[in-house]
Enzyme design. Structure first.
Site, PDB file in Angstrom:
ATOM      1  N   LYS A   1     -27.074  66.301 -23.931  1.00  0.00           N
ATOM      2  CA  LYS A   1     -27.865  65.916 -22.759  1.00  0.00           C
ATOM      3  C   LYS A   1     -29.188  65.274 -23.175  1.00  0.00           C
ATOM      4  O   LYS A   1     -29.579  64.254 -22.630  1.00  0.00           O
ATOM      5  CB  LYS A   1     -28.186  67.132 -21.892  1.00  0.00           C
ATOM      6  CG  LYS A   1     -27.026  67.713 -21.133  1.00  0.00           C
ATOM      7  CD  LYS A   1     -27.504  68.633 -20.020  1.00  0.00           C
ATOM      8  CE  LYS A   1     -28.361  69.785 -20.521  1.00  0.00           C
ATOM      9  NZ  LYS A   1     -27.621  70.818 -21.257  1.00  0.00           N
TER      10      LYS A   1
ATOM     11  N   ARG B   1     -30.243  74.471 -13.164  1.00  0.00           N
ATOM     12  CA  ARG B   1     -29.333  75.292 -13.962  1.00  0.00           C
ATOM     13  C   ARG B   1     -28.699  76.391 -13.122  1.00  0.00           C
ATOM     14  O   ARG B   1     -27.860  77.137 -13.613  1.00  0.00           O
ATOM     15  CB  ARG B   1     -30.110  75.933 -15.102  1.00  0.00           C
ATOM     16  CG  ARG B   1     -30.049  75.168 -16.434  1.00  0.00           C
ATOM     17  CD  ARG B   1     -30.554  76.135 -17.441  1.00  0.00           C
ATOM     18  NE  ARG B   1     -30.560  75.880 -18.830  1.00  0.00           N
ATOM     19  CZ  ARG B   1     -31.347  75.075 -19.512  1.00  0.00           C
ATOM     20  NH1 ARG B   1     -32.134  74.249 -18.900  1.00  0.00           N
ATOM     21  NH2 ARG B   1     -31.325  75.068 -20.818  1.00  0.00           N
TER      22      ARG B   1
ATOM     23  N   ARG C   1     -28.278  72.149 -35.532  1.00  0.00           N
ATOM     24  CA  ARG C   1     -29.333  71.297 -34.983  1.00  0.00           C
ATOM     25  C   ARG C   1     -30.685  71.552 -35.669  1.00  0.00           C
ATOM     26  O   ARG C   1     -31.081  72.690 -35.871  1.00  0.00           O
ATOM     27  CB  ARG C   1     -29.451  71.570 -33.485  1.00  0.00           C
ATOM     28  CG  ARG C   1     -30.288  70.568 -32.755  1.00  0.00           C
ATOM     29  CD  ARG C   1     -29.846  70.411 -31.352  1.00  0.00           C
ATOM     30  NE  ARG C   1     -30.331  71.488 -30.488  1.00  0.00           N
ATOM     31  CZ  ARG C   1     -30.289  71.432 -29.172  1.00  0.00           C
ATOM     32  NH1 ARG C   1     -29.776  70.384 -28.556  1.00  0.00           N
ATOM     33  NH2 ARG C   1     -30.730  72.425 -28.446  1.00  0.00           N
TER      34      ARG C   1
ATOM     35  N   ARG D   1     -35.033  75.256 -34.189  1.00  0.00           N
ATOM     36  CA  ARG D   1     -35.683  75.841 -33.018  1.00  0.00           C
ATOM     37  C   ARG D   1     -35.198  77.273 -32.868  1.00  0.00           C
ATOM     38  O   ARG D   1     -34.046  77.571 -33.119  1.00  0.00           O
ATOM     39  CB  ARG D   1     -35.303  75.059 -31.758  1.00  0.00           C
ATOM     40  CG  ARG D   1     -36.333  74.065 -31.351  1.00  0.00           C
ATOM     41  CD  ARG D   1     -35.915  73.208 -30.184  1.00  0.00           C
ATOM     42  NE  ARG D   1     -34.963  73.832 -29.260  1.00  0.00           N
ATOM     43  CZ  ARG D   1     -34.437  73.215 -28.210  1.00  0.00           C
ATOM     44  NH1 ARG D   1     -34.772  71.976 -27.949  1.00  0.00           N
ATOM     45  NH2 ARG D   1     -33.578  73.813 -27.425  1.00  0.00           N
TER      46      ARG D   1
ATOM     47  N   ARG E   1     -26.901  81.753 -25.011  1.00  0.00           N
ATOM     48  CA  ARG E   1     -27.136  80.606 -24.129  1.00  0.00           C
ATOM     49  C   ARG E   1     -25.819  80.079 -23.566  1.00  0.00           C
ATOM     50  O   ARG E   1     -25.741  79.682 -22.410  1.00  0.00           O
ATOM     51  CB  ARG E   1     -27.867  79.491 -24.888  1.00  0.00           C
ATOM     52  CG  ARG E   1     -29.330  79.817 -25.124  1.00  0.00           C
ATOM     53  CD  ARG E   1     -29.938  78.911 -26.144  1.00  0.00           C
ATOM     54  NE  ARG E   1     -30.154  77.562 -25.649  1.00  0.00           N
ATOM     55  CZ  ARG E   1     -30.229  76.484 -26.425  1.00  0.00           C
ATOM     56  NH1 ARG E   1     -30.084  76.600 -27.721  1.00  0.00           N
ATOM     57  NH2 ARG E   1     -30.443  75.315 -25.898  1.00  0.00           N
TER      58      ARG E   1
HETATM   59  P1  AMP Z   1     -33.508  73.778 -23.045  1.00  0.00           P
HETATM   60  O1  AMP Z   1     -34.448  73.096 -23.969  1.00  0.00           O
HETATM   61  O2  AMP Z   1     -33.149  72.955 -21.856  1.00  0.00           O
HETATM   62  O3  AMP Z   1     -32.295  74.330 -23.739  1.00  0.00           O
HETATM   63  O4  AMP Z   1     -34.292  75.056 -22.451  1.00  0.00           O
HETATM   64  C1  AMP Z   1     -34.807  76.071 -23.299  1.00  0.00           C
HETATM   65  C2  AMP Z   1     -35.015  77.345 -22.508  1.00  0.00           C
HETATM   66  O5  AMP Z   1     -35.944  77.110 -21.420  1.00  0.00           O
HETATM   67  C3  AMP Z   1     -33.768  77.881 -21.827  1.00  0.00           C
HETATM   68  O6  AMP Z   1     -32.975  78.657 -22.706  1.00  0.00           O
HETATM   69  C4  AMP Z   1     -34.376  78.706 -20.688  1.00  0.00           C
HETATM   70  O7  AMP Z   1     -34.901  79.937 -21.162  1.00  0.00           O
HETATM   71  C5  AMP Z   1     -35.565  77.844 -20.251  1.00  0.00           C
HETATM   72  N1  AMP Z   1     -35.191  76.879 -19.191  1.00  0.00           N
HETATM   73  C6  AMP Z   1     -35.172  75.512 -19.275  1.00  0.00           C
HETATM   74  N2  AMP Z   1     -34.769  74.949 -18.117  1.00  0.00           N
HETATM   75  C7  AMP Z   1     -34.526  75.982 -17.260  1.00  0.00           C
HETATM   76  C8  AMP Z   1     -34.060  76.069 -15.923  1.00  0.00           C
HETATM   77  N3  AMP Z   1     -33.751  74.962 -15.209  1.00  0.00           N
HETATM   78  N4  AMP Z   1     -33.923  77.299 -15.370  1.00  0.00           N
HETATM   79  C9  AMP Z   1     -34.212  78.418 -16.056  1.00  0.00           C
HETATM   80  N5  AMP Z   1     -34.641  78.416 -17.335  1.00  0.00           N
HETATM   81  C10 AMP Z   1     -34.797  77.205 -17.945  1.00  0.00           C
END
Ligand code: AMP
Length: 240
Positions: A22, A97, A143, A176, A187
């Site tokens: 994404k 999400r 990653r 990360r 996740r």
């Molecule tokens: P990402 O970089 O998109 O994988 O997001 C990293 C972390 O941020 C996720 O594992 C969640 O803890 C939090 N997060 C990001 N976007 C959302 C969302 N739309 N709703 C809830 N938590 C989010």
């Protein structure tokens, strides 16, 4: 490939499990159409770094790989979408999400963005990038990110030219915290349990399209372009 930075594109939502590409595709769409990529993960990480009230609340939740509660995100997202650079369109990466977030987003866009005289301002086109589970695990645990420029690599699939160093600025790449294997599995579980209803929400409304994320990055991008252009053409002709 020549970009397209004049038309209204409208909101684009990219869906797909962590590791589906994404972020990579969002960046390409953003550059091609000259519209901002809005990643709630990045916005939240910035809050954590700045130690804001939201950042302090979100930090431990994110480290565990769980979702930050919906209500904590809405002001952050609304504020970002009201900025002037979102006028012609924007790409949401990592939001919505949950089905509740999807409902909130539709209501927000109808209230603040929906305007039939301006065809770009409409409800989102929703593009889901599908990838096989085992491929996802391999992609995610491999990653690495550049702490300076944010560029993303994969030690298996897209390694840097020099081991563990960023091609652009030579910084040492990092894993990360949420790309560690136990966090990755959590996740993916969270994705299974909570995020599928988002796809169902949009499918029920006839606004979900899927692309095959197992293909090379360029081909995935081509598929996405076709979908966006198809929607832009349909929206303009409806507005005429
Ligand atoms: P990402 O970089 O998109 O994988 O997001 C990293 C972390 O941020 C996720 O594992 C969640 O803890 C939090 N997060 C990001 N976007 C959302 C969302 N739309 N709703 C809830 N938590 C989010």
């Amino acid at each position: 490939m020549a970009g397209d930075n004049s038309r209204s594109i409208g909101p684009i939502v990219l869906l797909g499990p962590p590791g589906a590409g994404k972020g990579t595709q969002a960046k390409r769409i953003s550059e091609f159409f000259a519209i901002p990529q809005i990643s709630t993960g990045d916005l939240l990480r910035q809050h954590v770094k700045d130690q804001t009230g939201l950042g302090l609340l979100a930090k431990d939740i994110m480290a565990r790989g769980e979702l930050v509660p919906d209500e904590l995100l809405y002001d952050m997202v609304a504020q970002r979408l009201r900025e002037a650079d979102c006028e012609r369109g924007f790409i949401l990466d990592g939001f919505p999400r949950t089905a509740a977030q999807a409902g909130w987003l539709d209501a927000f866009l109808e209230r603040e963005f929906f305007d039939k005289s301006k065809p770009g301002k409409c409800l989102p086109i929703v593009i889901r990038i599908d990838v096989d589970y085992n491929d996802l695990l391999r992609r995610l645990t491999g990653r690495r990110t550049c702490p300076a420029c944010g560029r993303i690599y994969n030690v298996h699939l897209q390694p840097p030219r020099v081991d563990e160093l960023c091609d652009v600025d030579g910084f040492k790449l990092v894993t990360r915290n949420d790309d560690r294997e136990e966090v990755v599995r959590e996740r993916l579980n969270v994705y299974e349990q909570l995020t599928r209803p988002v796809a169902d929400y949009y499918r029920d409304k006839g606004r979900l399209v899927s692309v095959d994320g197992g293909l090379p990055v360029d081909e995935v991008f081509e598929q996405i372009l076709r979908e966006i252009r198809g929607r832009a053409a349909a929206t303009v002709s409806q507005g005429e």
